[in-house]
Scaffold this motif. Structure first.
Motif, PDB file in Angstrom:
ATOM      1  N   GLN A  15      62.240  29.329 124.836  1.00  0.00           N
ATOM      2  CA  GLN A  15      61.283  30.073 124.025  1.00  0.00           C
ATOM      3  C   GLN A  15      60.027  30.224 124.877  1.00  0.00           C
ATOM      4  OE1 GLN A  15      60.944  27.554 120.571  1.00  0.00           O
ATOM      5  NE2 GLN A  15      62.645  28.552 119.518  1.00  0.00           N
ATOM      6  N   ILE A  16      59.697  31.448 125.255  1.00  0.00           N
ATOM      7  CA  ILE A  16      58.579  31.704 126.151  1.00  0.00           C
ATOM      8  C   ILE A  16      57.375  32.159 125.340  1.00  0.00           C
ATOM      9  CG2 ILE A  16      57.798  32.916 128.197  1.00  0.00           C
ATOM     10  CD1 ILE A  16      60.265  31.057 128.560  1.00  0.00           C
ATOM     11  N   GLN A  17      56.284  31.463 125.514  1.00  0.00           N
ATOM     12  CA  GLN A  17      55.033  31.829 124.861  1.00  0.00           C
ATOM     13  C   GLN A  17      54.264  32.763 125.783  1.00  0.00           C
ATOM     14  OE1 GLN A  17      52.525  28.554 123.544  1.00  0.00           O
ATOM     15  NE2 GLN A  17      50.695  29.821 123.753  1.00  0.00           N
ATOM     16  N   GLU A  18      54.288  34.050 125.442  1.00  0.00           N
ATOM     17  CA  GLU A  18      53.580  35.030 126.252  1.00  0.00           C
ATOM     18  C   GLU A  18      52.067  34.822 126.132  1.00  0.00           C
ATOM     19  OE1 GLU A  18      54.800  37.157 128.233  1.00  0.00           O
ATOM     20  OE2 GLU A  18      56.888  37.509 127.667  1.00  0.00           O
ATOM     21  N   PRO A  19      51.318  35.170 127.173  1.00  0.00           N
ATOM     22  CA  PRO A  19      49.860  35.075 127.073  1.00  0.00           C
ATOM     23  C   PRO A  19      49.324  35.914 125.923  1.00  0.00           C
ATOM     24  CG  PRO A  19      50.530  35.423 129.356  1.00  0.00           C
ATOM     25  CD  PRO A  19      51.756  35.595 128.513  1.00  0.00           C
ATOM     26  N   THR A  20      48.395  35.361 125.178  1.00  0.00           N
ATOM     27  CA  THR A  20      47.783  36.093 124.072  1.00  0.00           C
ATOM     28  C   THR A  20      46.780  37.101 124.611  1.00  0.00           C
ATOM     29  OG1 THR A  20      45.998  34.488 123.848  1.00  0.00           O
ATOM     30  CG2 THR A  20      48.022  34.066 122.607  1.00  0.00           C
ATOM     31  N   ALA A  21      46.297  37.964 123.730  1.00  0.00           N
ATOM     32  CA  ALA A  21      45.316  38.964 124.142  1.00  0.00           C
ATOM     33  C   ALA A  21      44.075  38.296 124.724  1.00  0.00           C
ATOM     34  CB  ALA A  21      44.947  39.842 122.953  1.00  0.00           C
ATOM     35  N   ASP A  22      43.668  37.175 124.096  1.00  0.00           N
ATOM     36  CA  ASP A  22      42.491  36.471 124.601  1.00  0.00           C
ATOM     37  C   ASP A  22      42.750  35.847 125.962  1.00  0.00           C
ATOM     38  OD1 ASP A  22      41.066  37.133 122.363  1.00  0.00           O
ATOM     39  OD2 ASP A  22      41.504  35.263 121.303  1.00  0.00           O
ATOM     40  N   SER A  23      43.933  35.198 126.098  1.00  0.00           N
ATOM     41  CA  SER A  23      44.202  34.492 127.351  1.00  0.00           C
ATOM     42  C   SER A  23      44.445  35.447 128.510  1.00  0.00           C
ATOM     43  CB  SER A  23      45.410  33.555 127.186  1.00  0.00           C
ATOM     44  OG  SER A  23      46.605  34.293 127.025  1.00  0.00           O
ATOM     45  N   LYS A  24      44.861  36.685 128.200  1.00  0.00           N
ATOM     46  CA  LYS A  24      45.089  37.658 129.270  1.00  0.00           C
ATOM     47  C   LYS A  24      43.794  38.027 129.985  1.00  0.00           C
ATOM     48  CE  LYS A  24      49.325  39.854 127.572  1.00  0.00           C
ATOM     49  NZ  LYS A  24      49.928  41.102 127.049  1.00  0.00           N
ATOM     50  N   THR A  25      42.689  37.865 129.286  1.00  0.00           N
ATOM     51  CA  THR A  25      41.403  38.173 129.901  1.00  0.00           C
ATOM     52  C   THR A  25      40.851  36.991 130.691  1.00  0.00           C
ATOM     53  OG1 THR A  25      40.154  37.471 127.946  1.00  0.00           O
ATOM     54  CG2 THR A  25      40.874  39.760 128.023  1.00  0.00           C
ATOM     55  N   ALA A  26      41.497  35.843 130.561  1.00  0.00           N
ATOM     56  CA  ALA A  26      41.046  34.662 131.293  1.00  0.00           C
ATOM     57  C   ALA A  26      41.466  34.771 132.754  1.00  0.00           C
ATOM     58  CB  ALA A  26      41.627  33.400 130.665  1.00  0.00           C
ATOM     59  N   ALA A  27      40.827  33.945 133.591  1.00  0.00           N
ATOM     60  CA  ALA A  27      41.160  33.972 135.017  1.00  0.00           C
ATOM     61  C   ALA A  27      42.614  33.591 135.249  1.00  0.00           C
ATOM     62  CB  ALA A  27      40.230  33.030 135.775  1.00  0.00           C
ATOM     63  N   ILE A  28      43.116  32.635 134.463  1.00  0.00           N
ATOM     64  CA  ILE A  28      44.504  32.194 134.590  1.00  0.00           C
ATOM     65  C   ILE A  28      45.124  32.169 133.193  1.00  0.00           C
ATOM     66  CG2 ILE A  28      46.046  30.393 135.426  1.00  0.00           C
ATOM     67  CD1 ILE A  28      43.761  29.428 137.200  1.00  0.00           C
ATOM     68  N   PRO A  29      45.895  33.189 132.805  1.00  0.00           N
ATOM     69  CA  PRO A  29      46.524  33.200 131.477  1.00  0.00           C
ATOM     70  C   PRO A  29      47.456  32.013 131.292  1.00  0.00           C
ATOM     71  CG  PRO A  29      46.650  35.360 132.526  1.00  0.00           C
ATOM     72  CD  PRO A  29      46.180  34.397 133.576  1.00  0.00           C
ATOM     73  N   ASP A  30      47.538  31.519 130.072  1.00  0.00           N
ATOM     74  CA  ASP A  30      48.400  30.385 129.747  1.00  0.00           C
ATOM     75  C   ASP A  30      49.832  30.871 129.594  1.00  0.00           C
ATOM     76  OD1 ASP A  30      49.343  27.915 129.007  1.00  0.00           O
ATOM     77  OD2 ASP A  30      48.723  28.097 126.918  1.00  0.00           O
ATOM     78  N   LEU A  31      50.740  30.356 130.406  1.00  0.00           N
ATOM     79  CA  LEU A  31      52.147  30.737 130.335  1.00  0.00           C
ATOM     80  C   LEU A  31      52.967  29.468 130.134  1.00  0.00           C
ATOM     81  CD1 LEU A  31      54.253  32.996 130.503  1.00  0.00           C
ATOM     82  CD2 LEU A  31      54.307  32.676 132.976  1.00  0.00           C
ATOM     83  N   THR A  32      53.613  29.362 128.973  1.00  0.00           N
ATOM     84  CA  THR A  32      54.323  28.137 128.596  1.00  0.00           C
ATOM     85  C   THR A  32      55.721  28.478 128.099  1.00  0.00           C
ATOM     86  OG1 THR A  32      52.250  27.089 127.935  1.00  0.00           O
ATOM     87  CG2 THR A  32      54.274  26.102 127.106  1.00  0.00           C
ATOM     88  N   GLY A  33      56.687  27.664 128.488  1.00  0.00           N
ATOM     89  CA  GLY A  33      58.052  27.800 128.011  1.00  0.00           C
ATOM     90  C   GLY A  33      58.512  26.507 127.368  1.00  0.00           C
ATOM     91  N   THR A  34      59.291  26.637 126.298  1.00  0.00           N
ATOM     92  CA  THR A  34      59.823  25.482 125.579  1.00  0.00           C
ATOM     93  C   THR A  34      61.333  25.553 125.585  1.00  0.00           C
ATOM     94  OG1 THR A  34      57.896  25.439 124.116  1.00  0.00           O
ATOM     95  CG2 THR A  34      59.848  24.231 123.390  1.00  0.00           C
ATOM     96  N   TRP A  35      61.965  24.427 125.953  1.00  0.00           N
ATOM     97  CA  TRP A  35      63.422  24.314 125.831  1.00  0.00           C
ATOM     98  C   TRP A  35      63.681  23.409 124.641  1.00  0.00           C
ATOM     99  CZ3 TRP A  35      67.433  26.638 128.469  1.00  0.00           C
ATOM    100  CH2 TRP A  35      68.713  26.179 128.158  1.00  0.00           C
ATOM    101  N   SER A  36      64.290  23.976 123.589  1.00  0.00           N
ATOM    102  CA  SER A  36      64.521  23.234 122.358  1.00  0.00           C
ATOM    103  C   SER A  36      65.946  22.720 122.311  1.00  0.00           C
ATOM    104  CB  SER A  36      64.249  24.120 121.142  1.00  0.00           C
ATOM    105  OG  SER A  36      62.899  24.521 121.107  1.00  0.00           O
ATOM    106  N   SER A  37      66.095  21.456 121.955  1.00  0.00           N
ATOM    107  CA  SER A  37      67.406  20.836 121.838  1.00  0.00           C
ATOM    108  C   SER A  37      67.493  20.128 120.499  1.00  0.00           C
ATOM    109  CB  SER A  37      67.637  19.843 122.988  1.00  0.00           C
ATOM    110  OG  SER A  37      68.906  19.237 122.884  1.00  0.00           O
ATOM    111  N   ASP A  38      68.254  20.707 119.586  1.00  0.00           N
ATOM    112  CA  ASP A  38      68.431  20.131 118.251  1.00  0.00           C
ATOM    113  C   ASP A  38      67.085  19.792 117.598  1.00  0.00           C
ATOM    114  OD1 ASP A  38      71.194  20.312 118.417  1.00  0.00           O
ATOM    115  OD2 ASP A  38      71.351  18.384 119.419  1.00  0.00           O
TER     116      ASP A  38
END
Length: 243
Positions: A15-38
């Motif tokens: 599950q990939i959390q795309e950068p939000t509109a606010d974070s896209k304007t930041a110097a380094i957008p937050d890019l996070t992925g989650t691997w879910s298991s049960d």
């Protein structure tokens, strides 16, 4: 071929959390992925730059951090996509010494354990550079795990183990024959510190490093027979053609 027992469950997914509109304007957008298991999550933060790269538990008690060695930060993440069970991120050489590509594959996942396979590929457009990545974790060294390594451990394989600060959970880094002889071990005190790459890199040459990172939430940690299987599987798994 990965044995069925080591393949990710069909009930797991990225599950990939795309950068939000606010974070896209930041110097380094937050890019996070989650691997879910049960219903249990394992987290990857791969923004790069000053944020760095981390592979960890949802509550951050088990966490491996990846950063550039030296005063420069990592390149900042750009294009990313999921292919099968691998998440691929490109870090272009806009500034700094090199371009980085990262492919994160899940070898095994359950509610209590995950085995990550991050493949780091670096390339530079500069004529004279020696980029190096620092893999670090904070906790206390697991002397029991280090003293009870499998007797059949393959040659040129290294295992580094550390316990979470509260003693609950275990983090291990496995290095195969293509990486172990060329990795600098700078660990001391309560800090695991492994330096991959670090040799002179010619312009246009692509160099790869592929550790296996194991996070285990149980008190017992990874048993000797499991560790033996993982080490042998690492040695018998070819490097991915793309990262």
């Amino acid at each position: 071929m990965i044995p069925h027992s080591l393949r990710p469950s069909y009930r797991t997914m990225w599950q990939i959390q795309e950068p939000t509109a606010d974070s896209k304007t930041a110097a380094i957008p937050d890019l996070t992925g989650t691997w879910s298991s049960d219903g249990k999550d394992w987290i990857c933060c791969v923004s790069g730059g000053a944020r760095g790269i981390t592979l960890g538990d949802a509550d951050s008690s088990l966490q491996l951090s990846v950063a550039n060695v030296g005063s420069d930060t990592l390149p900042v993440s750009g294009e990313q996509y999921v292919s099968g069970d691998s998440w691929k991120i490109d870090y272009p050489q806009v500034t700094g010494q090199y371009r980085l590509r990262l492919s994160i594959r899940v070898v095994h996942a359950s509610t209590t354990r995950i085995v990550w396979e991050p493949t780091f590929s670096i390339q530079t457009s500069l004529l004279d550079t020696d980029p190096s990545l620092e893999l670090t974790a904070i906790g206390r060294f697991d002397e029991t795990a280090n003293a009870n390594l499998p007797a059949d451990l393959p040659a040129d394989v290294s295992v580094s183990a550390i316990r979470a600060g509260d003693g609950d959970g275990q983090l291990l880094v496995l290095l195969g024959p293509q990486d172990a002889p060329f990795t600098k071990h700078r660990s001391s005190g309560k800090r695991l510190d492994l330096r991959v790459f670090g040799e002179f890199l010619e312009k246009g040459v692509i160099r790869k490093a592929r550790p296996w990172v194991i996070l285990d939430r149980t008190d017992a940690g990874v048993l000797s027979e499991d560790l033996s299987r993982y080490c042998n599987e690492l040695c018998n798994t070819p490097l991915p053609l793309t990262a």
